[in-house]
Design an enzyme around this catalytic site. Structure first.
Site, short mmCIF file in Angstrom:
data_model
loop_
_atom_site.label_atom_id
_atom_site.label_comp_id
_atom_site.label_asym_id
_atom_site.label_seq_id
_atom_site.Cartn_x
_atom_site.Cartn_y
_atom_site.Cartn_z
N ARG A 233 0.82 -1.22 0.00
CA ARG A 233 0.00 0.00 0.00
C ARG A 233 0.86 1.28 0.00
O ARG A 233 1.79 1.40 0.78
CB ARG A 233 -0.90 -0.02 1.24
N ARG B 245 -0.68 -6.01 13.93
CA ARG B 245 -2.04 -5.50 13.67
C ARG B 245 -3.00 -6.64 13.35
O ARG B 245 -4.15 -6.63 13.76
CB ARG B 245 -2.02 -4.47 12.53
#
Ligand code: AMP
Length: 213
Positions: free
Chosen positions: A127, A171
């Site tokens: 990303r 995460r």
């Protein structure tokens, strides 16, 4: 229309929320974006949140609830909203339920965006944001022409601070432990809809729109 977008980091909640926002004219409410803004403005609270976010851990529930209740009280959220990245814990889901009860505006649906683990990793590690336009890109999935459009215009492909491999691993485990139980939470309340969130952005968006009918 009051919607929660549920899904692992990298499942495309932000991307789809933005499309839905433009389409339905209701705001995307992203706690991640609001927290990043607080970090960028360098408030005392922002400094505290910065290290938590960089490690991929969760900011305390009461802090996030404060941000959300203020945001949902604003005029542009009265006709509906798309919650992106909130709730992330059972406590936050309960807090949201109470808040919406008080406002007399219950949630319509929680949409679970389902994506295979390997694809999540590629979406997160690849990303990038174009520093000029803010456009979200991905070094694995965007076309070379799209990537060049940014860099040829003098922009940089910027990676989010918490999109490095170590933080991503954390995460994802934080998601499994704290957020996945919300699938059952919304199932029990008969508010859960699941969509296949793999594939091209527009294909996923079509599925999302259909799930909301
Ligand atoms: P996101 O942009 O949604 O991936 O969020 C980025 C980071 O902000 C997360 O890894 C958390 O550190 C923090 N964060 C965002 N939303 C929440 C939330 N609802 N509860 C706790 N922490 C959050």
């Amino acid at each position: 229309m009051r919607i929660v977008l549920l899904g692992a980091p990298g499942s495309g909640k932000g991307t789809q929320a933005k499309k839905l926002m433009a389409d339905k004219n209701i705001p995307q409410v992203s706690t991640g974006d609001m927290l990043r803004e607080a970090v960028a403005t360098g408030t005392r609270f922002g400094l505290k949140a910065k290290s938590i976010m960089e490690a991929g851990n969760l900011v305390p529930d009461d802090v996030v609830l404060g941000i959300i209740s203020e945001r949902l009280g604003q005029p542009d959220a009265q006709e509906g909203f798309i919650l992106d990245g909130f709730p992330r814990t059972t406590q936050q889901a309960l807090d949201l339920e109470e808040l919406l009860d008080e406002m007399g505006t219950p949630l319509d649906t929680a949409v679970l965006m389902d994506v295979d683990f390997d694809i999540l990793m590629k979406r997160l590690t690849g990303r990038r944001t174009c520093s000029l336009t803010g456009k979200l890109l991905n070094v694995y999935f965007s076309s070379q022409a799209e990537l060049d459009e940014c860099t040829d215009a003098g922009g940089e492909l910027v990676q989010r601070e918490d999109d490095n491999e170590e933080t991503i691993g954390n995460r994802l485990s934080v998601y499994r432990e704290n957020t996945e139980p919300l699938i059952e939470f919304y199932k029990k309340r008969e508010k859960l809809t699941t969509i296949d969130a793999e594939g091209a952005i527009d294909e996923v968006y079509t599925r999302l729109r259909e799930s909301l009918q």
